[in-house]
Each structure stands twice: as structure tokens, then as C-alpha cells.
Design a protein around this motif. Sequence first.
Motif, PDB file in Angstrom:
ATOM      1  N   SER A 181      29.252 -11.687  12.013  1.00 38.52           N
ATOM      2  CA  SER A 181      29.373 -11.836  13.585  1.00 38.52           C
ATOM      3  C   SER A 181      30.340 -11.810  14.171  1.00 38.52           C
ATOM      4  CB  SER A 181      30.284 -13.991  13.370  1.00 38.52           C
ATOM      5  OG  SER A 181      29.491 -14.662  12.096  1.00 38.52           O
ATOM      6  N   LEU A 182      29.371 -12.640  15.348  1.00 35.38           N
ATOM      7  CA  LEU A 182      30.174 -11.428  16.819  1.00 35.38           C
ATOM      8  C   LEU A 182      30.585 -12.766  17.836  1.00 35.38           C
ATOM      9  CD1 LEU A 182      30.232  -8.520  18.260  1.00 35.38           C
ATOM     10  CD2 LEU A 182      28.292  -8.635  19.441  1.00 35.38           C
ATOM     11  N   PHE A 183      32.707 -12.652  17.455  1.00 36.80           N
ATOM     12  CA  PHE A 183      32.594 -14.204  19.141  1.00 36.80           C
ATOM     13  C   PHE A 183      32.873 -13.011  20.292  1.00 36.80           C
ATOM     14  CE2 PHE A 183      33.359 -14.146  14.258  1.00 36.80           C
ATOM     15  CZ  PHE A 183      33.470 -15.935  14.247  1.00 36.80           C
ATOM     16  N   GLY A 184      32.680 -13.814  20.969  1.00 39.12           N
ATOM     17  CA  GLY A 184      33.126 -13.730  22.295  1.00 39.12           C
ATOM     18  C   GLY A 184      33.627 -14.413  23.126  1.00 39.12           C
ATOM     19  N   PHE A 185      34.416 -13.666  24.437  1.00 34.09           N
ATOM     20  CA  PHE A 185      34.958 -14.367  25.165  1.00 34.09           C
ATOM     21  C   PHE A 185      35.128 -13.906  26.691  1.00 34.09           C
ATOM     22  CE2 PHE A 185      36.728 -14.292  20.787  1.00 34.09           C
ATOM     23  CZ  PHE A 185      37.056 -15.745  20.348  1.00 34.09           C
ATOM     24  N   THR A 186      34.887 -14.557  27.583  1.00 34.42           N
ATOM     25  CA  THR A 186      35.411 -13.720  28.759  1.00 34.42           C
ATOM     26  C   THR A 186      36.557 -13.408  29.646  1.00 34.42           C
ATOM     27  OG1 THR A 186      35.416 -16.020  29.757  1.00 34.42           O
ATOM     28  CG2 THR A 186      33.577 -16.079  29.477  1.00 34.42           C
ATOM     29  N   ALA A 187      37.322 -13.759  28.623  1.00 37.69           N
ATOM     30  CA  ALA A 187      38.837 -13.437  28.867  1.00 37.69           C
ATOM     31  C   ALA A 187      39.188 -12.730  28.268  1.00 37.69           C
ATOM     32  CB  ALA A 187      39.487 -14.527  29.221  1.00 37.69           C
ATOM     33  N   ARG A 188      40.318 -11.886  28.093  1.00 38.64           N
ATOM     34  CA  ARG A 188      40.522 -10.768  26.444  1.00 38.64           C
ATOM     35  C   ARG A 188      42.029 -11.486  25.911  1.00 38.64           C
ATOM     36  NH1 ARG A 188      43.186  -4.464  27.025  1.00 38.64           N
ATOM     37  NH2 ARG A 188      43.972  -4.323  25.244  1.00 38.64           N
ATOM     38  N   PHE A 189      42.317 -12.410  26.911  1.00 38.60           N
ATOM     39  CA  PHE A 189      44.125 -13.123  26.263  1.00 38.60           C
ATOM     40  C   PHE A 189      42.973 -14.294  25.313  1.00 38.60           C
ATOM     41  CE2 PHE A 189      46.408 -17.044  26.348  1.00 38.60           C
ATOM     42  CZ  PHE A 189      47.307 -15.697  25.855  1.00 38.60           C
ATOM     43  N   ASP A 190      42.138 -14.411  25.605  1.00 38.04           N
ATOM     44  CA  ASP A 190      41.347 -15.389  25.118  1.00 38.04           C
ATOM     45  C   ASP A 190      41.100 -14.846  23.486  1.00 38.04           C
ATOM     46  OD1 ASP A 190      41.473 -17.563  26.453  1.00 38.04           O
ATOM     47  OD2 ASP A 190      39.755 -17.728  27.093  1.00 38.04           O
ATOM     48  N   ARG A 191      40.435 -14.056  23.560  1.00 36.49           N
ATOM     49  CA  ARG A 191      40.247 -12.790  22.347  1.00 36.49           C
ATOM     50  C   ARG A 191      41.268 -12.588  21.501  1.00 36.49           C
ATOM     51  NH1 ARG A 191      38.318  -7.559  22.394  1.00 36.49           N
ATOM     52  NH2 ARG A 191      40.240  -7.152  23.320  1.00 36.49           N
ATOM     53  N   ASP A 192      42.428 -11.678  21.894  1.00 35.61           N
ATOM     54  CA  ASP A 192      43.471 -11.580  21.582  1.00 35.61           C
ATOM     55  C   ASP A 192      44.471 -12.569  20.930  1.00 35.61           C
ATOM     56  OD1 ASP A 192      43.120  -8.719  22.363  1.00 35.61           O
ATOM     57  OD2 ASP A 192      44.637  -8.705  24.374  1.00 35.61           O
ATOM     58  N   LEU A 193      44.219 -13.945  21.295  1.00 39.46           N
ATOM     59  CA  LEU A 193      44.443 -15.308  20.764  1.00 39.46           C
ATOM     60  C   LEU A 193      44.156 -15.048  19.095  1.00 39.46           C
ATOM     61  CD1 LEU A 193      46.472 -17.331  21.354  1.00 39.46           C
ATOM     62  CD2 LEU A 193      45.251 -18.997  22.883  1.00 39.46           C
ATOM     63  N   PHE A 194      42.626 -15.471  19.885  1.00 41.33           N
ATOM     64  CA  PHE A 194      41.604 -15.862  18.536  1.00 41.33           C
ATOM     65  C   PHE A 194      42.044 -15.122  17.425  1.00 41.33           C
ATOM     66  CE2 PHE A 194      37.949 -14.160  15.868  1.00 41.33           C
ATOM     67  CZ  PHE A 194      37.176 -15.407  15.649  1.00 41.33           C
ATOM     68  N   ARG A 195      42.539 -13.248  17.776  1.00 40.78           N
ATOM     69  CA  ARG A 195      42.161 -12.791  16.997  1.00 40.78           C
ATOM     70  C   ARG A 195      44.601 -13.192  16.075  1.00 40.78           C
ATOM     71  NH1 ARG A 195      40.474  -6.706  19.075  1.00 40.78           N
ATOM     72  NH2 ARG A 195      38.904  -6.657  18.906  1.00 40.78           N
ATOM     73  N   GLN A 196      45.430 -13.476  16.570  1.00 40.81           N
ATOM     74  CA  GLN A 196      46.099 -13.980  16.168  1.00 40.81           C
ATOM     75  C   GLN A 196      45.970 -15.417  15.695  1.00 40.81           C
ATOM     76  OE1 GLN A 196      48.795 -12.271  15.837  1.00 40.81           O
ATOM     77  NE2 GLN A 196      48.130 -10.641  16.881  1.00 40.81           N
ATOM     78  N   LEU A 197      44.940 -16.504  15.936  1.00 41.81           N
ATOM     79  CA  LEU A 197      44.838 -17.332  15.339  1.00 41.81           C
ATOM     80  C   LEU A 197      44.219 -17.339  14.166  1.00 41.81           C
ATOM     81  CD1 LEU A 197      43.336 -19.428  18.482  1.00 41.81           C
ATOM     82  CD2 LEU A 197      45.152 -20.169  16.445  1.00 41.81           C
ATOM     83  N   ILE A 198      43.443 -16.128  13.570  1.00 44.37           N
ATOM     84  CA  ILE A 198      42.504 -15.771  12.340  1.00 44.37           C
ATOM     85  C   ILE A 198      43.498 -15.127  11.351  1.00 44.37           C
ATOM     86  CG2 ILE A 198      40.211 -15.863  13.480  1.00 44.37           C
ATOM     87  CD1 ILE A 198      40.389 -13.342  12.918  1.00 44.37           C
ATOM     88  N   LYS A 199      44.791 -15.193  12.063  1.00 46.35           N
ATOM     89  CA  LYS A 199      45.969 -14.412  10.537  1.00 46.35           C
ATOM     90  C   LYS A 199      46.240 -15.480  10.212  1.00 46.35           C
ATOM     91  CE  LYS A 199      46.522  -9.874  13.275  1.00 46.35           C
ATOM     92  NZ  LYS A 199      47.399  -8.895  14.082  1.00 46.35           N
ATOM     93  N   VAL A 200      46.842 -16.570  11.114  1.00 43.93           N
ATOM     94  CA  VAL A 200      47.375 -18.096  10.083  1.00 43.93           C
ATOM     95  C   VAL A 200      46.776 -17.773   8.714  1.00 43.93           C
ATOM     96  CG1 VAL A 200      48.087 -20.224  10.584  1.00 43.93           C
ATOM     97  CG2 VAL A 200      48.049 -18.416  12.613  1.00 43.93           C
ATOM     98  N   ASN A 201      47.288 -18.391   7.531  1.00 42.81           N
ATOM     99  CA  ASN A 201      46.718 -18.920   6.387  1.00 42.81           C
ATOM    100  C   ASN A 201      46.071 -20.210   6.390  1.00 42.81           C
ATOM    101  OD1 ASN A 201      46.370 -18.572   3.414  1.00 42.81           O
ATOM    102  ND2 ASN A 201      48.747 -20.192   3.926  1.00 42.81           N
ATOM    103  N   GLY A 202      43.839 -20.051   5.400  1.00 49.77           N
ATOM    104  CA  GLY A 202      43.667 -21.330   6.633  1.00 49.77           C
ATOM    105  C   GLY A 202      43.181 -21.386   6.600  1.00 49.77           C
ATOM    106  N   VAL A 203      43.558 -20.556   8.243  1.00 49.66           N
ATOM    107  CA  VAL A 203      42.289 -20.565   9.590  1.00 49.66           C
ATOM    108  C   VAL A 203      41.606 -19.886   9.715  1.00 49.66           C
ATOM    109  CG1 VAL A 203      43.130 -20.518  12.370  1.00 49.66           C
ATOM    110  CG2 VAL A 203      44.260 -21.934  10.950  1.00 49.66           C
ATOM    111  N   GLY A 204      40.256 -19.540   9.347  1.00 50.15           N
ATOM    112  CA  GLY A 204      38.980 -18.541   9.861  1.00 50.15           C
ATOM    113  C   GLY A 204      38.743 -18.822  10.807  1.00 50.15           C
TER     114      GLY A 204
END
Length: 210
Positions: free
Chosen positions: A59-82
Motif C-alpha cells: 500500500s502507498l499512503f499519501g499526505f499533502t503535508a509532510r508533517f501529516d506523513r511524519d505523524l502517520f509514521r509515528q502512529l503506526i509504531k504504537v502497539n495495535g495501530v496499523g
Amino acid sequence: MIGRIRGILVEKTPGQALVECAGLGYEVDIPYTTFFNLPEPGDEVVLHTHFAVREDHQSLFGFTARFDRDLFRQLIKVNGVGPKLAVGILSGLDANQFIRCVEARDVNALVKLPGVGKKTAERLLIEMADRINQLEGQFVPSSASEGAADVSPARASQSAHDPVEEAEAALISLGYKPQEAAKAISKVSEDGMSSQELIRLALRAMIPAS
């Protein structure tokens, strides 16, 4: 790793964009906060992306703001959050709203998001408190974020389909029950509104800013 795509927006629907780049068409999964900020089909678009690979799926996930992409990457590191749940979180809350929830330790706002139970919400508040600090310096002022989320009628997509049905289907795909989606849309629906406006207002009504 595909970290950025620049090309022509071919199609956009709630949850996905098709971008043509160098003769290739990339199907990109997007949160609704990104969908609201996309240009019209035929215009150039730049998306900051995250490429996720699993044994049976890519899957390819996209975001208009780089900040949103970086926050997404931090979210998927949380246990139970894909990735799917992370997209759902950033569809119901923009990046600044989510950060304010974490700072205020607002469990109630998070559990209103589909797929987020109380335990997951509490885990998000604990684990993301430290990870948000890693994004320091990228935080977008709330006034700018709120303005970016608005979609003017002139830019709203014109569709041959029923905007109400499209909006309800979009909320259901996000994880809301059909009855919840229909009720939320009926509360904000007015004649002449686009599906984009209906989705945006319904999400704001269900998940008020903290």
C-alpha cells in the motif's frame, strides 16, 4: 522507499487518489484531511508518501503535508495501530487536533474515532506523548490548520452521483456504522452541498475539536 510523488491528479475519491507520474498511475490511500486539500483532477499535486509492504499486500499512503506523513509514521509504531487505523485517526482529526488531544490527555475525543477503544486511546496518549516531541519544529499553527481543512464551494468536486450517498459511503468505509453515518449526514445536509462538505461537517459534528 517511495517518499514523495509529484504528478497529475487523475482521480480523487474519499480515501484514495490516483496520481500519474512519468507515465505510471499510482493509487494512493489518503486520509480525509488530505482529500479535502487536493486540487482538482488534471492539476499537479505533490504528496508525501509512505510505502507499506506486507506478505500479501502493498500500500502507498499519501499526505499533502509532510508533517501529516511524519505523524502517520509515528502512529503506526504504537502497539495495535496499523496503517488503516492510523489513516482513520488522521481522517477524523487533523494533525493539530490530534496533538492537542495528546497534550490534554483527552481520551473521550479519541474513543469517538471508529476502531479506537479506550485501551487503544490510552496507549496512544502514553506512547505518542514522547513521539510528538520528535516532530518538534514541524507543528503547524492551529489557525493555519483549521483554514486548510475548509473546502470552498468553488473548489468542491462536482459529481454525477448523489453527494449524500457518497458522503454516507465514505463514513461507512472509515468505520462508522450505517446508522451513525446516515444520522450524521442528515444533521448537516443542506441543498447544494458537495460530498466533500458533507463529510467534513459530519466529521466535525461527530468529533468536535478539543
